[in-house]
Design a protein around this motif. Structure first.
Motif, PDB file in Angstrom:
ATOM      1  N   HIS A   6      -6.986  -0.194  -3.931  1.00 19.48           N
ATOM      2  CA  HIS A   6      -7.891  -0.543  -5.026  1.00 19.48           C
ATOM      3  C   HIS A   6      -7.131  -0.882  -6.302  1.00 19.48           C
ATOM      4  O   HIS A   6      -7.551  -1.744  -7.070  1.00 19.48           O
ATOM      5  N   LYS A   7      -5.987  -0.243  -6.522  1.00 20.31           N
ATOM      6  CA  LYS A   7      -5.180  -0.539  -7.702  1.00 20.31           C
ATOM      7  C   LYS A   7      -4.518  -1.916  -7.564  1.00 20.31           C
ATOM      8  O   LYS A   7      -4.451  -2.685  -8.530  1.00 20.31           O
ATOM      9  N   ILE A   8      -4.048  -2.248  -6.364  1.00 16.46           N
ATOM     10  CA  ILE A   8      -3.442  -3.564  -6.134  1.00 16.46           C
ATOM     11  C   ILE A   8      -4.464  -4.668  -6.353  1.00 16.46           C
ATOM     12  O   ILE A   8      -4.178  -5.684  -7.001  1.00 16.46           O
ATOM     13  N   VAL A   9      -5.670  -4.472  -5.835  1.00 16.85           N
ATOM     14  CA  VAL A   9      -6.721  -5.478  -6.020  1.00 16.85           C
ATOM     15  C   VAL A   9      -7.080  -5.603  -7.495  1.00 16.85           C
ATOM     16  O   VAL A   9      -7.268  -6.712  -8.022  1.00 16.85           O
ATOM     17  N   GLU A  10      -7.149  -4.481  -8.196  1.00 24.39           N
ATOM     18  CA  GLU A  10      -7.466  -4.504  -9.628  1.00 24.39           C
ATOM     19  C   GLU A  10      -6.417  -5.298 -10.406  1.00 24.39           C
ATOM     20  O   GLU A  10      -6.745  -6.090 -11.292  1.00 24.39           O
ATOM     21  N   ILE A  59       0.811  -1.221   0.000  1.00 25.63           N
ATOM     22  CA  ILE A  59       0.000   0.000   0.000  1.00 25.63           C
ATOM     23  C   ILE A  59       0.842   1.269   0.000  1.00 25.63           C
ATOM     24  O   ILE A  59       0.326   2.351  -0.279  1.00 25.63           O
ATOM     25  N   ARG A  60       2.144   1.159   0.288  1.00 13.76           N
ATOM     26  CA  ARG A  60       2.996   2.342   0.245  1.00 13.76           C
ATOM     27  C   ARG A  60       3.495   2.619  -1.173  1.00 13.76           C
ATOM     28  O   ARG A  60       4.046   3.676  -1.439  1.00 13.76           O
ATOM     29  N   ASP A  61       3.275   1.640  -2.057  1.00  9.16           N
ATOM     30  CA  ASP A  61       3.661   1.809  -3.455  1.00  9.16           C
ATOM     31  C   ASP A  61       2.466   2.109  -4.353  1.00  9.16           C
ATOM     32  O   ASP A  61       2.583   2.847  -5.332  1.00  9.16           O
TER      33      ASP A  61
END
Length: 360
Positions: free
Chosen positions: A298-302, A292-294
């Motif tokens: 929501h983008k990681i899950v996508e 989450i620091r990068d």
């Protein structure tokens, strides 16, 4: 309600209790739509229980606590995904000084709060009262493997009798402040010292006498558990434990789970943010798919929906895990954490399930 082509009765006890969340139908719907219903936040590794099989031991961690700003950012991102619930994990999330403020902030954003605690902090009436207020519409889980101080002392550090009493007092406090037993969970980690009558006695007490849900989990050989190979139950012991659980906790149900007591609707609609900021399929699986620091959650899950929500279990190919072909695949797909640690494959067979071992 249909789940993967099956007609699932959301009134069945194995569905309602195995989903954990009171809003069973909505959890199943999110699962079907391959969406995140619940976000697990591992807010701290500090814990007063001292489990000698802990999968996330604080003494081996680089970071002890997820920063408040990181939690706020994760909650904001989860809100854009229409995530419905936050599962506060540890360690024990109730030992954070700001836990109540964080829970209220999550509630203000529209999330239902669930708390996974050792149960020991709830012996303080003020903490119990705040926990009840913060989890309206959600559940609170405590963790008491056994009521026997001798057995408890083998599995945990510290004064066994005092800790058992504190957890039991915490449960009483929660009920005194209005939390119904149906929204309380006792999480039990199944290890060999519990095998046989002790486990059955503990489950029967909490399920039949108190009215709580039981969440029976297996010891994964990660973290401190790697030092205790003699505590890993045999397949026969796991089978007997799970069959006892089905009889005690899911009487009349047409379904049965494998070694993990949460059903596939819970596991297949949750992601976890660890204390390090890694995004994983669940708190026991310590392999992250982004941080989450990068990138925002929501983008990681996508980008990693397939790994995080186990797409390989939903649309099985010819060489898929035997768990997808099991007679109980309507509600269960085995423990993905166990499969990962034992086989290296998130969608592999669960080697701690007696059904998978027999090829059923």
């Amino acid at each position: 309600m249909d789940a993967g082509g099956w007609n699932v009765d959301t009134a069945d006890t194995a569905i309602t209790r195995g989903c954990l969340h009171p809003a069973t139908g909505e959890v199943v719907r999110y699962f079907e739509e391959e969406r995140v219903y619940s976000l697990q936040i591992e807010s701290t590794l500090a814990c007063p229980q001292g489990c000698r099989y802990c999968y996330a031991p604080a003494d081996a961690a680089r970071v002890q606590e997820l920063a408040r700003d990181d939690i706020a950012a994760v909650l904001a991102s989860a809100a854009t995904m229409d995530v419905k619930a936050v599962d506060w994990l540890g360690g024990d999330p109730l030992v954070r000084e700001d836990w109540y403020d964080l829970a209220l902030h999550a509630r203000d954003l529209g999330f239902v709060n669930n708390i996974w605690s050792s149960g020991i902090p709830l012996a303080d009436p003020k903490v119990a009262e705040q926990a009840v207020a913060a989890t309206e519409g959600g559940f609170i889980s405590v963790h008491l493997d056994t009521l026997d101080p001798v057995v408890y002392a083998r599995l945990h550090d510290g004064d066994a009798g005092a800790k058992i009493r504190a957890i039991c007092r915490g449960i009483e406090n929660l009920q005194a402040f209005g939390k119904p037993a149906s929204e309380l969970v006792n999480c039990i980690t199944f290890t060999r010292p519990l095998a046989g009558s002790d486990l059955a006695r503990t489950m029967r007490y909490f399920c039949e006498e108190v009215g709580m849900t039981i969440c029976l989990t297996q010891m994964c050989t990660v973290g401190k558990a790697c030092r205790r190979p003699e505590w890993v139950p045999t397949l026969e012991e796991i089978r007997d434990a799970c069959q006892a659980r089905d009889a005690i906790c899911y009487p009349g149900s047409s379904y049965s789970f494998g070694p993990m007591d949460v059903n596939k609707f819970y596991c297949g609609s949750v992601v976890c943010v660890t204390v390090d900021g890694d995004v994983t399929p669940c708190s026991v699986i310590r392999e992250g798919f982004g941080n989450i620091r990068d990138q925002p959650l929501h983008k990681i899950v996508e980008d990693h929906r397939s790994e995080l929500l186990f797409s390989g279990m939903r649309q099985p190919a010819l060489n898929s895990s035997s768990c997808t072909r099991c007679e109980q695949s309507t509600v269960c797909w085995g423990c993905r954490a166990m499969a990962y640690y034992e086989t290296g494959d998130l969608c592999g067979p669960d080697p701690k399930c007696w059904r998978a071992a027999s090829g059923r």
